[in-house]
Design an enzyme around this catalytic site. Structure first.
Site, PDB file in Angstrom:
ATOM      1  N   SER A  55       0.899  -1.141  -0.064  1.00  0.00           N
ATOM      2  CA  SER A  55      -0.052   0.013   0.016  1.00  0.00           C
ATOM      3  C   SER A  55       0.913   1.107   0.200  1.00  0.00           C
ATOM      4  O   SER A  55       1.783   1.153   0.591  1.00  0.00           O
ATOM      5  CB  SER A  55      -0.910  -0.046   1.272  1.00  0.00           C
ATOM      6  OG  SER A  55      -1.478   1.273   1.599  1.00  0.00           O
ATOM      7  N   TYR A 108      -2.120  -1.603  10.885  1.00  0.00           N
ATOM      8  CA  TYR A 108      -2.408  -2.069   9.729  1.00  0.00           C
ATOM      9  C   TYR A 108      -1.274  -1.467   8.878  1.00  0.00           C
ATOM     10  O   TYR A 108      -0.629  -2.311   7.895  1.00  0.00           O
ATOM     11  CB  TYR A 108      -3.493  -1.251   8.969  1.00  0.00           C
ATOM     12  CG  TYR A 108      -3.834  -1.687   7.536  1.00  0.00           C
ATOM     13  CD1 TYR A 108      -4.041  -2.630   7.276  1.00  0.00           C
ATOM     14  CD2 TYR A 108      -3.543  -0.643   6.727  1.00  0.00           C
ATOM     15  CE1 TYR A 108      -4.148  -2.932   5.775  1.00  0.00           C
ATOM     16  CE2 TYR A 108      -3.514  -0.856   5.039  1.00  0.00           C
ATOM     17  CZ  TYR A 108      -3.988  -2.009   4.886  1.00  0.00           C
ATOM     18  OH  TYR A 108      -3.966  -2.223   3.457  1.00  0.00           O
ATOM     19  N   LYS A 147       1.898  -3.869   6.316  1.00  0.00           N
ATOM     20  CA  LYS A 147       2.618  -3.778   5.116  1.00  0.00           C
ATOM     21  C   LYS A 147       3.924  -3.374   5.130  1.00  0.00           C
ATOM     22  O   LYS A 147       4.800  -4.200   4.172  1.00  0.00           O
ATOM     23  CB  LYS A 147       1.586  -2.733   4.141  1.00  0.00           C
ATOM     24  CG  LYS A 147       0.121  -2.983   4.170  1.00  0.00           C
ATOM     25  CD  LYS A 147       0.025  -4.238   3.425  1.00  0.00           C
ATOM     26  CE  LYS A 147      -1.413  -4.780   3.607  1.00  0.00           C
ATOM     27  NZ  LYS A 147      -1.627  -5.938   2.819  1.00  0.00           N
TER      28      LYS A 147
HETATM   29  P1  NAD Z   1     -11.092  -7.115   0.948  1.00  0.00           P
HETATM   30  O1  NAD Z   1     -11.339  -7.145   2.370  1.00  0.00           O
HETATM   31  O2  NAD Z   1     -12.362  -6.823   0.009  1.00  0.00           O
HETATM   32  O3  NAD Z   1     -10.543  -8.490   0.529  1.00  0.00           O
HETATM   33  C1  NAD Z   1      -9.673  -9.266   1.470  1.00  0.00           C
HETATM   34  C2  NAD Z   1     -10.114 -10.627   1.278  1.00  0.00           C
HETATM   35  O4  NAD Z   1      -9.351 -11.669   2.058  1.00  0.00           O
HETATM   36  C3  NAD Z   1     -11.645 -10.859   1.725  1.00  0.00           C
HETATM   37  O5  NAD Z   1     -12.542 -11.834   1.114  1.00  0.00           O
HETATM   38  C4  NAD Z   1     -11.135 -11.620   2.922  1.00  0.00           C
HETATM   39  O6  NAD Z   1     -12.643 -12.560   3.383  1.00  0.00           O
HETATM   40  C5  NAD Z   1     -10.181 -12.399   2.888  1.00  0.00           C
HETATM   41  N1  NAD Z   1      -9.307 -12.667   4.032  1.00  0.00           N
HETATM   42  C6  NAD Z   1      -9.110 -12.047   4.855  1.00  0.00           C
HETATM   43  N2  NAD Z   1      -8.334 -12.851   6.001  1.00  0.00           N
HETATM   44  C7  NAD Z   1      -8.501 -14.021   5.738  1.00  0.00           C
HETATM   45  C8  NAD Z   1      -7.699 -15.189   6.197  1.00  0.00           C
HETATM   46  N3  NAD Z   1      -7.136 -15.099   7.579  1.00  0.00           N
HETATM   47  N4  NAD Z   1      -7.874 -16.426   5.515  1.00  0.00           N
HETATM   48  C9  NAD Z   1      -8.732 -16.303   4.175  1.00  0.00           C
HETATM   49  N5  NAD Z   1      -9.035 -15.303   3.645  1.00  0.00           N
HETATM   50  C10 NAD Z   1      -9.037 -14.067   4.273  1.00  0.00           C
HETATM   51  O7  NAD Z   1      -9.786  -6.356   0.871  1.00  0.00           O
HETATM   52  P2  NAD Z   1      -9.364  -5.678  -0.533  1.00  0.00           P
HETATM   53  O8  NAD Z   1      -9.749  -4.090  -0.771  1.00  0.00           O
HETATM   54  O9  NAD Z   1      -9.579  -6.526  -1.806  1.00  0.00           O
HETATM   55  O10 NAD Z   1      -7.664  -5.554  -0.377  1.00  0.00           O
HETATM   56  C11 NAD Z   1      -6.998  -6.911  -0.757  1.00  0.00           C
HETATM   57  C12 NAD Z   1      -5.734  -6.559  -0.142  1.00  0.00           C
HETATM   58  O11 NAD Z   1      -4.940  -5.314  -0.736  1.00  0.00           O
HETATM   59  C13 NAD Z   1      -5.311  -6.483   1.350  1.00  0.00           C
HETATM   60  O12 NAD Z   1      -4.146  -7.161   1.401  1.00  0.00           O
HETATM   61  C14 NAD Z   1      -5.211  -5.026   1.478  1.00  0.00           C
HETATM   62  O13 NAD Z   1      -4.425  -4.637   2.712  1.00  0.00           O
HETATM   63  C15 NAD Z   1      -4.733  -4.521   0.275  1.00  0.00           C
HETATM   64  N6  NAD Z   1      -4.674  -3.163  -0.183  1.00  0.00           N
HETATM   65  C16 NAD Z   1      -6.082  -2.680  -0.167  1.00  0.00           C
HETATM   66  C17 NAD Z   1      -6.377  -1.226  -0.502  1.00  0.00           C
HETATM   67  C18 NAD Z   1      -7.564  -0.494  -0.575  1.00  0.00           C
HETATM   68  O14 NAD Z   1      -8.004   0.218  -0.374  1.00  0.00           O
HETATM   69  N7  NAD Z   1      -8.557  -1.552  -0.842  1.00  0.00           N
HETATM   70  C19 NAD Z   1      -5.291  -0.429  -0.545  1.00  0.00           C
HETATM   71  C20 NAD Z   1      -3.749  -0.833  -0.416  1.00  0.00           C
HETATM   72  C21 NAD Z   1      -3.643  -2.462  -0.345  1.00  0.00           C
HETATM   73  C1  WQD Z   2      -9.614   9.142   0.982  1.00  0.00           C
HETATM   74  C2  WQD Z   2      -9.759  10.839   1.111  1.00  0.00           C
HETATM   75  C3  WQD Z   2     -10.079  11.420   3.391  1.00  0.00           C
HETATM   76  C4  WQD Z   2     -13.942   9.492   3.836  1.00  0.00           C
HETATM   77  C5  WQD Z   2      -7.129   4.371   2.982  1.00  0.00           C
HETATM   78  C6  WQD Z   2      -6.037   3.758   3.964  1.00  0.00           C
HETATM   79  C7  WQD Z   2      -4.760   3.135   2.892  1.00  0.00           C
HETATM   80  C8  WQD Z   2      -5.373   2.508   2.048  1.00  0.00           C
HETATM   81  C9  WQD Z   2      -6.637   3.241   1.098  1.00  0.00           C
HETATM   82  C10 WQD Z   2      -5.136   0.314   2.386  1.00  0.00           C
HETATM   83  C11 WQD Z   2      -8.948  11.188   2.604  1.00  0.00           C
HETATM   84  C12 WQD Z   2     -11.157  11.691   2.546  1.00  0.00           C
HETATM   85  C13 WQD Z   2     -13.019   9.947   3.502  1.00  0.00           C
HETATM   86  C14 WQD Z   2     -15.013  10.008   4.283  1.00  0.00           C
HETATM   87  C15 WQD Z   2     -13.596  12.369   3.675  1.00  0.00           C
HETATM   88  N1  WQD Z   2      -5.840   1.265   2.199  1.00  0.00           N
HETATM   89  N2  WQD Z   2     -12.627  11.312   3.472  1.00  0.00           N
HETATM   90  N3  WQD Z   2     -14.820  11.513   4.165  1.00  0.00           N
HETATM   91  O1  WQD Z   2      -7.235   7.475   3.821  1.00  0.00           O
HETATM   92  O2  WQD Z   2      -6.261   7.861   1.403  1.00  0.00           O
HETATM   93  O3  WQD Z   2      -6.512   5.445   2.213  1.00  0.00           O
HETATM   94  O4  WQD Z   2      -7.544   3.637   2.232  1.00  0.00           O
HETATM   95  O5  WQD Z   2      -4.032  -0.013   2.332  1.00  0.00           O
HETATM   96  O6  WQD Z   2      -4.009   2.457   4.051  1.00  0.00           O
HETATM   97  O7  WQD Z   2      -5.785   4.517   4.935  1.00  0.00           O
HETATM   98  O8  WQD Z   2      -8.591   6.449   1.839  1.00  0.00           O
HETATM   99  O9  WQD Z   2     -10.820   6.441   0.921  1.00  0.00           O
HETATM  100  O10 WQD Z   2     -10.385   6.630   3.439  1.00  0.00           O
HETATM  101  O11 WQD Z   2     -10.011   8.604   2.215  1.00  0.00           O
HETATM  102  O12 WQD Z   2     -13.258  13.120   3.375  1.00  0.00           O
HETATM  103  O13 WQD Z   2     -16.060   9.898   4.953  1.00  0.00           O
HETATM  104  O14 WQD Z   2     -11.043  10.932   1.560  1.00  0.00           O
HETATM  105  O15 WQD Z   2      -9.956  12.028   4.543  1.00  0.00           O
HETATM  106  O16 WQD Z   2      -8.483  12.561   2.248  1.00  0.00           O
HETATM  107  P1  WQD Z   2      -6.998   6.936   2.486  1.00  0.00           P
HETATM  108  P2  WQD Z   2     -10.032   6.894   2.149  1.00  0.00           P
END
Ligand code: NAD
Ligand code: WQD
Length: 337
Positions: A125, A150, A154
């Site tokens: 991330s 969290y 990462k």
């Molecule tokens: P998500 O929660 O939709 O998907 C994660 C999936 O993993 C879910 O289906 C959940 O049921 C499964 N899971 C969790 N723990 C498990 C376990 N112990 N065993 C088996 N399955 C398990 O999340 P996402 O948004 O698709 O994110 C996927 C990956 O990307 C994650 O590692 C997350 O940290 C990373 N990531 C997400 C974002 C974001 O904003 N969505 C940003 C950066 C990184």
């Molecule tokens: C985006 C912008 C908020 C909600 C998070 C995790 C990051 C990554 C992605 C996994 C920000 C603003 C949000 C609301 C708002 N995940 N906001 N009102 O914070 O960039 O990142 O998700 O790795 O680790 O921290 O994403 O969608 O929460 O926010 O004003 O109700 O929207 O302040 O500027 P963020 P977000």
């Protein structure tokens, strides 16, 4: 060729499974439904026409992970999405995050390192950069002390993979996602936030559909063009495609780097108000919102320098912000109908 996708029923995982199937890969999904629904399997099949193999396994169960690799000795590559991802929850319950995001990763790598050759892709991330000094952010920008457990999972996850790759046959790619949004254009799969969404786009679409009263905009006193915070919002289908390209790169392995890191973003920053305007444009509807104080832990701006992903990986985000927001809106309307 069989590819294991952990967390393959989740938001990014499900879209990636579809893109893998489109390219002819045979997919085995492992997901314990912790943050997803079994119905996603049908959604995937309705798009690709192919039912992926599926196992309900908790990746924290070491014996179950060992048994999985015994049963499927032909796994050629792993894309590891399974993790917990709520920043606030990780502050309240850090050990849940260290167990789910770190212990499970270790068990997976322990199995993988026993293979003669193994390709591993990790969901990292942009959170590892914290508030980067220079925009846009390049992959060699310093990794900061994370603001949450969290974020730390990462950072530490990346370190564990680097150390393990050095000492084993594993080759890995670390993908640092910026802000994934949107849904598949068919609206057969999308994001399913449980409870009140913490992320901006699902909060917007849930407000517009009437589930939430109004959006709170966290802060309008940032040093940005309109005072609201800036992020790099990337369409989940573009993100999914990058995983397929990264996997192909690992399977063909033509260089000697054990681990490579790529930013996955569009390269363009959008403010919160610009995202709201985009939503209003594509939906033709006004969004109720109010300005409230900044949210603790938020950075001012984060957007990717995509040069390395564009040139070395050979991938580029194609969708516009409006297209991504339109797909999120179509999905929200579909799941509430
Ligand atoms: P998500 O929660 O939709 O998907 C994660 C999936 O993993 C879910 O289906 C959940 O049921 C499964 N899971 C969790 N723990 C498990 C376990 N112990 N065993 C088996 N399955 C398990 O999340 P996402 O948004 O698709 O994110 C996927 C990956 O990307 C994650 O590692 C997350 O940290 C990373 N990531 C997400 C974002 C974001 O904003 N969505 C940003 C950066 C990184
Ligand atoms: C985006 C912008 C908020 C909600 C998070 C995790 C990051 C990554 C992605 C996994 C920000 C603003 C949000 C609301 C708002 N995940 N906001 N009102 O914070 O960039 O990142 O998700 O790795 O680790 O921290 O994403 O969608 O929460 O926010 O004003 O109700 O929207 O302040 O500027 P963020 P977000």
């Amino acid at each position: 060729m069989k590819i294991l996708v952990t967390g393959g029923l989740g938001f990014i995982g499900s879209h990636t499974v579809v893109e893998l199937q489109n390219k002819g890969f045979e997919v085995l999904i492992v997901d314990n439904l912790y943050n997803s629904s079994i119905d996603v399997l049908k959604g995937i099949e309705s798009i690709s026409g192919i039912a992926p193999h599926y196992k309900n396994i908790d990746m924290r169960d070491k014996a179950a992970v060992q048994a999985l690799f015994k049963e499927y000795s032909d796994i050629a590559g792993v894309i590891h999405f399974a993790a917990s991802k709520a920043v606030g929850e990780s502050v309240e319950n850090p050990l849940l995050y260290y167990e789910n995001n770190i212990a499970a990763l270790v068990y997976l790598l322990q199995e993988l390192q026993q293979k003669d050759a193994a390709s591993f892709i990790f969901s990292s991330s942009c959170t590892v950069y914290g508030q980067a000094e220079k925009m846009p952010i390049t992959e060699d920008a310093p990794v900061q002390q994370p603001m949450s457990p969290y974020g730390n999972t990462k950072k530490v996850g990346e370190e564990i993979i680097r150390d393990t790759a050095k000492a084993s046959s594993i080759n890995a790619i670390l993908l640092r996602y910026f802000n994934p949004i949107g849904a598949h254009p068919t609206a057969a799969i999308g994001e399913l936030p449980i409870g009140v969404p913490q992320n901006l786009v699902p909060f917007i679409t849930q407000t517009a559909i009437g589930l939430r009263q109004e959006l709170s905009v966290f802060g309008d006193d940032y040093p940005t063009t309109d005072g609201t915070a800036v992020r790099d919002y990337i369409h989940v289908v573009d993100l999914a495609k990058a995983h397929v390209i990264a996997l192909e790169r690992l399977l063909e392995k033509k260089n000697s780097d054990k681990v490579e890191t790529f930013n996955l973003g569009t390269g363009t920053g959008s403010s919160v108000l610009e995202v709201i305007q985009s939503f209003e444009r594509v939906s033709g509807q006004k969004l109720p919102y109010k300005i409230v104080p900044r949210r603790e832990g938020d950075v001012t701006e984060a957007y990717a320098n995509t040069h390395k992903a564009n040139t070395v990986l050979g991938w580029k985000a194609e969708s516009t912000l409006d297209e991504a927001i339109a797909s999120a809106w179509k999905w929200e309307q579909k799941i509430r109908s």
